[in-house]
Design a protein around this motif. Structure first.
Motif, PDB file in Angstrom:
ATOM      1  N   GLY A 276       0.800  -1.210   0.000  1.00 31.65           N
ATOM      2  CA  GLY A 276       0.000   0.000   0.000  1.00 31.65           C
ATOM      3  C   GLY A 276       0.837   1.266   0.000  1.00 31.65           C
ATOM      4  N   HIS A 277       0.416   2.229   0.816  1.00 31.30           N
ATOM      5  CA  HIS A 277       0.997   3.563   0.783  1.00 31.30           C
ATOM      6  C   HIS A 277       2.349   3.656   1.487  1.00 31.30           C
ATOM      7  CE1 HIS A 277       0.837   7.881   0.280  1.00 31.30           C
ATOM      8  NE2 HIS A 277       0.928   8.091   1.568  1.00 31.30           N
ATOM      9  N   LEU A 278       2.633   2.735   2.393  1.00 28.90           N
ATOM     10  CA  LEU A 278       3.852   2.810   3.212  1.00 28.90           C
ATOM     11  C   LEU A 278       4.761   1.619   2.924  1.00 28.90           C
ATOM     12  CD1 LEU A 278       2.176   3.795   6.620  1.00 28.90           C
ATOM     13  CD2 LEU A 278       3.129   5.334   4.884  1.00 28.90           C
ATOM     14  N   ALA A 279       5.355   1.599   1.756  1.00 27.17           N
ATOM     15  CA  ALA A 279       6.200   0.459   1.384  1.00 27.17           C
ATOM     16  C   ALA A 279       7.359   0.271   2.356  1.00 27.17           C
ATOM     17  CB  ALA A 279       6.727   0.645  -0.035  1.00 27.17           C
ATOM     18  N   HIS A 280       7.909   1.367   2.880  1.00 30.26           N
ATOM     19  CA  HIS A 280       9.045   1.273   3.798  1.00 30.26           C
ATOM     20  C   HIS A 280       8.652   0.705   5.152  1.00 30.26           C
ATOM     21  CE1 HIS A 280       6.990   5.027   4.389  1.00 30.26           C
ATOM     22  NE2 HIS A 280       7.671   5.327   5.461  1.00 30.26           N
ATOM     23  N   VAL A 281       7.358   0.680   5.451  1.00 29.74           N
ATOM     24  CA  VAL A 281       6.848   0.093   6.693  1.00 29.74           C
ATOM     25  C   VAL A 281       6.349  -1.325   6.436  1.00 29.74           C
ATOM     26  CG1 VAL A 281       5.096   0.311   8.501  1.00 29.74           C
ATOM     27  CG2 VAL A 281       6.211   2.362   7.598  1.00 29.74           C
ATOM     28  N   GLU A 282       5.635  -1.500   5.347  1.00 27.92           N
ATOM     29  CA  GLU A 282       4.998  -2.785   5.055  1.00 27.92           C
ATOM     30  C   GLU A 282       5.971  -3.801   4.478  1.00 27.92           C
ATOM     31  OE1 GLU A 282       0.913  -4.344   2.829  1.00 27.92           O
ATOM     32  OE2 GLU A 282       1.536  -2.246   2.689  1.00 27.92           O
ATOM     33  N   ALA A 283       6.933  -3.345   3.684  1.00 27.59           N
ATOM     34  CA  ALA A 283       7.899  -4.248   3.046  1.00 27.59           C
ATOM     35  C   ALA A 283       9.301  -3.658   3.149  1.00 27.59           C
ATOM     36  CB  ALA A 283       7.514  -4.486   1.592  1.00 27.59           C
ATOM     37  N   PRO A 284       9.795  -3.419   4.375  1.00 25.38           N
ATOM     38  CA  PRO A 284      11.087  -2.736   4.517  1.00 25.38           C
ATOM     39  C   PRO A 284      12.253  -3.503   3.917  1.00 25.38           C
ATOM     40  CG  PRO A 284      10.358  -3.635   6.621  1.00 25.38           C
ATOM     41  CD  PRO A 284       9.203  -3.764   5.678  1.00 25.38           C
ATOM     42  N   GLY A 285      12.223  -4.841   3.988  1.00 28.91           N
ATOM     43  CA  GLY A 285      13.320  -5.616   3.416  1.00 28.91           C
ATOM     44  C   GLY A 285      13.401  -5.468   1.911  1.00 28.91           C
ATOM     45  N   THR A 286      12.260  -5.499   1.252  1.00 27.67           N
ATOM     46  CA  THR A 286      12.221  -5.331  -0.198  1.00 27.67           C
ATOM     47  C   THR A 286      12.685  -3.938  -0.597  1.00 27.67           C
ATOM     48  OG1 THR A 286      10.379  -6.903  -0.366  1.00 27.67           O
ATOM     49  CG2 THR A 286      10.729  -5.412  -2.229  1.00 27.67           C
ATOM     50  N   VAL A 287      12.214  -2.939   0.134  1.00 20.51           N
ATOM     51  CA  VAL A 287      12.608  -1.559  -0.160  1.00 20.51           C
ATOM     52  C   VAL A 287      14.101  -1.371   0.075  1.00 20.51           C
ATOM     53  CG1 VAL A 287      12.336   0.853   0.527  1.00 20.51           C
ATOM     54  CG2 VAL A 287      10.324  -0.612   0.266  1.00 20.51           C
ATOM     55  N   ALA A 288      14.609  -1.911   1.194  1.00 16.70           N
ATOM     56  CA  ALA A 288      16.040  -1.773   1.489  1.00 16.70           C
ATOM     57  C   ALA A 288      16.886  -2.411   0.400  1.00 16.70           C
ATOM     58  CB  ALA A 288      16.353  -2.408   2.844  1.00 16.70           C
ATOM     59  N   GLY A 289      16.476  -3.587  -0.081  1.00 16.98           N
ATOM     60  CA  GLY A 289      17.219  -4.231  -1.155  1.00 16.98           C
ATOM     61  C   GLY A 289      17.239  -3.394  -2.418  1.00 16.98           C
ATOM     62  N   ALA A 290      16.094  -2.806  -2.739  1.00 18.59           N
ATOM     63  CA  ALA A 290      16.021  -1.955  -3.931  1.00 18.59           C
ATOM     64  C   ALA A 290      16.889  -0.717  -3.777  1.00 18.59           C
ATOM     65  CB  ALA A 290      14.568  -1.560  -4.192  1.00 18.59           C
ATOM     66  N   VAL A 291      16.876  -0.143  -2.583  1.00 13.05           N
ATOM     67  CA  VAL A 291      17.690   1.061  -2.343  1.00 13.05           C
ATOM     68  C   VAL A 291      19.172   0.743  -2.443  1.00 13.05           C
ATOM     69  CG1 VAL A 291      18.368   2.742  -0.585  1.00 13.05           C
ATOM     70  CG2 VAL A 291      15.943   2.239  -0.955  1.00 13.05           C
ATOM     71  N   LEU A 292      19.598  -0.367  -1.839  1.00  9.05           N
ATOM     72  CA  LEU A 292      21.016  -0.724  -1.881  1.00  9.05           C
ATOM     73  C   LEU A 292      21.461  -1.036  -3.306  1.00  9.05           C
ATOM     74  CD1 LEU A 292      21.269  -2.876   1.369  1.00  9.05           C
ATOM     75  CD2 LEU A 292      22.189  -0.576   0.998  1.00  9.05           C
ATOM     76  N   ASP A 293      20.618  -1.677  -4.082  1.00  7.85           N
ATOM     77  CA  ASP A 293      20.957  -1.924  -5.490  1.00  7.85           C
ATOM     78  C   ASP A 293      21.069  -0.596  -6.246  1.00  7.85           C
ATOM     79  OD1 ASP A 293      20.995  -4.634  -5.110  1.00  7.85           O
ATOM     80  OD2 ASP A 293      18.972  -4.973  -5.919  1.00  7.85           O
ATOM     81  N   PHE A 294      20.134   0.289  -5.979  1.00 12.22           N
ATOM     82  CA  PHE A 294      20.134   1.619  -6.616  1.00 12.22           C
ATOM     83  C   PHE A 294      21.402   2.391  -6.260  1.00 12.22           C
ATOM     84  CE2 PHE A 294      18.756   6.105  -5.661  1.00 12.22           C
ATOM     85  CZ  PHE A 294      18.740   6.576  -6.965  1.00 12.22           C
ATOM     86  N   LEU A 295      21.760   2.391  -4.982  1.00 11.12           N
ATOM     87  CA  LEU A 295      22.947   3.140  -4.549  1.00 11.12           C
ATOM     88  C   LEU A 295      24.236   2.498  -5.028  1.00 11.12           C
ATOM     89  CD1 LEU A 295      21.966   4.122  -0.877  1.00 11.12           C
ATOM     90  CD2 LEU A 295      21.738   5.475  -2.977  1.00 11.12           C
ATOM     91  N   ALA A 296      24.210   1.196  -5.253  1.00  7.74           N
ATOM     92  CA  ALA A 296      25.415   0.517  -5.729  1.00  7.74           C
ATOM     93  C   ALA A 296      25.836   1.022  -7.108  1.00  7.74           C
ATOM     94  CB  ALA A 296      25.184  -0.985  -5.762  1.00  7.74           C
ATOM     95  N   ASP A 297      24.877   1.550  -7.848  1.00  8.32           N
ATOM     96  CA  ASP A 297      25.168   2.048  -9.196  1.00  8.32           C
ATOM     97  C   ASP A 297      25.602   3.517  -9.186  1.00  8.32           C
ATOM     98  OD1 ASP A 297      24.461  -0.391 -10.193  1.00  8.32           O
ATOM     99  OD2 ASP A 297      22.384   0.177 -10.609  1.00  8.32           O
ATOM    100  N   ARG A 298      25.621   4.126  -8.007  1.00  9.41           N
ATOM    101  CA  ARG A 298      25.951   5.550  -7.948  1.00  9.41           C
ATOM    102  C   ARG A 298      27.447   5.754  -7.841  1.00  9.41           C
ATOM    103  NH1 ARG A 298      22.487   6.951 -10.647  1.00  9.41           N
ATOM    104  NH2 ARG A 298      21.395   5.015 -10.633  1.00  9.41           N
TER     105      ARG A 298
END
Length: 298
Positions: A276-298
């Motif tokens: 739903g509206h709070l992905a960082h609350v409802e699916a924090p592991g999935t969001v964290a993985g996406a963020v770390l992959d995103f930052l790895a390309d920076r």
């Protein structure tokens, strides 16, 4: 069980108290980050996601004016919240940061990144509250007529004081979660504690109403010519950006997230089907993985 964020500290910015929570990184070389919460929330909203990113980030969570433990501001809305966020980034000297924003905080973060690209290293937007005009896509639409009522914040304060904090917490979570089976009693109790504390703050209803009213006004101005359009502002963001949204979002039109990703030149999009509206609350592991992959390309 979520690890509680540290209690935080009060800092004075232009004579007003702003509350900041520090989430140190695991490594001295961890990069600086700042989390910006949504309407009615606080820095505590990031308690699920922030600890999962300390391998890369040394972060802070800010309470916007009139929310959390920050004092009420002279003004509210996107521009005022962006100005307070910029002031903190200037005051702390930690920029450029990896900037995170959810909902209204996502809109604020877009404005910060567009106005001060020197302060933003990357941008992560979770269900950003960018303009859409079909009220059927948001449960908040039923509140729109109340914005026309004079002194509605006074009436809201009286009404809110009569409500049971646990029921308010449960209703809010049901509105924000895509999968209600993930709502635990521990989560409800934690949110209820915040609701109970807000009921004792005389400025909280005014801060909520005025911020919401400003956001609705920004939505209505978006198609008009001139520099006030949030969509034109988004097009001016130069920071690499990750946009995350839940397909079961009941507050923000799901069609908004792809449009945000299309508007910001250097961006990528992630849609989570059961969230739903709070992905960082409802699916924090999935969001964290996406963020770390995103930052790895920076």
């Amino acid at each position: 069980m979520t690890t509680p964020l540290p209690p935080g500290r009060a800092v004075a910015l232009d004579g007003l108290i702003t509350h900041i929570r520090d989430i140190p990184g695991d490594d001295p070389d961890a990069e600086p980050a700042l989390y910006v919460h949504g309407l009615g929330g606080s820095g505590l909203d990031w308690a699920d996601l922030a600890p999962l990113l300390t391998s890369r980030l040394s972060a802070q969570a800010i309470d916007l004016p009139g929310f959390g433990r920050s004092e009420p501001g002279r003004r509210y809305g996107v521009a005022a919240c962006a100005a307070r966020t910029i002031r903190w980034l200037e005051e702390s000297g930690r920029g450029p940061v990896h900037l995170f924003g959810n909902s209204h905080g996502g809109t604020v973060s877009i404005v910060v990144a567009a106005r001060r690209p020197d302060l933003v290293r990357s941008l992560t937007l979770i269900s950003p509250a960018m303009p859409f005009t079909d009220p059927r896509w948001s449960e908040h639409s039923r509140l729109l007529p109340l914005l026309l009522v004079p002194w509605v914040h006074v009436l809201s304060a009286r009404y809110l004081s009569t409500l049971d904090p646990t029921e308010v917490a449960r209703d809010n979570l049901l509105r924000c979660y895509g999968d209600p089976t993930l709502i635990t009693e521990e989560r409800v109790a934690r949110v209820a504690d915040e609701v109970r504390r807000r009921q004792g703050l005389p400025w909280y209803p005014a801060a909520t109403v005025r911020t919401f009213r400003d956001l609705v006004g920004a939505f209505l101005r978006a198609p008009l010519p001139g520099g006030g359009s949030l969509w034109r502002t988004a097009a001016g963001v130069t920071a690499p950006t990750l946009v995350i949204a839940g397909r079961r979002d009941r507050l923000i039109d799901i069609r908004v997230a792809p449009r945000v990703a299309a508007a910001i030149p250097d961006s990528r999009l992630l849609i989570l089907d059961t969230v739903g509206h709070l992905a960082h609350v409802e699916a924090p592991g999935t969001v964290a993985g996406a963020v770390l992959d995103f930052l790895a390309d920076r």
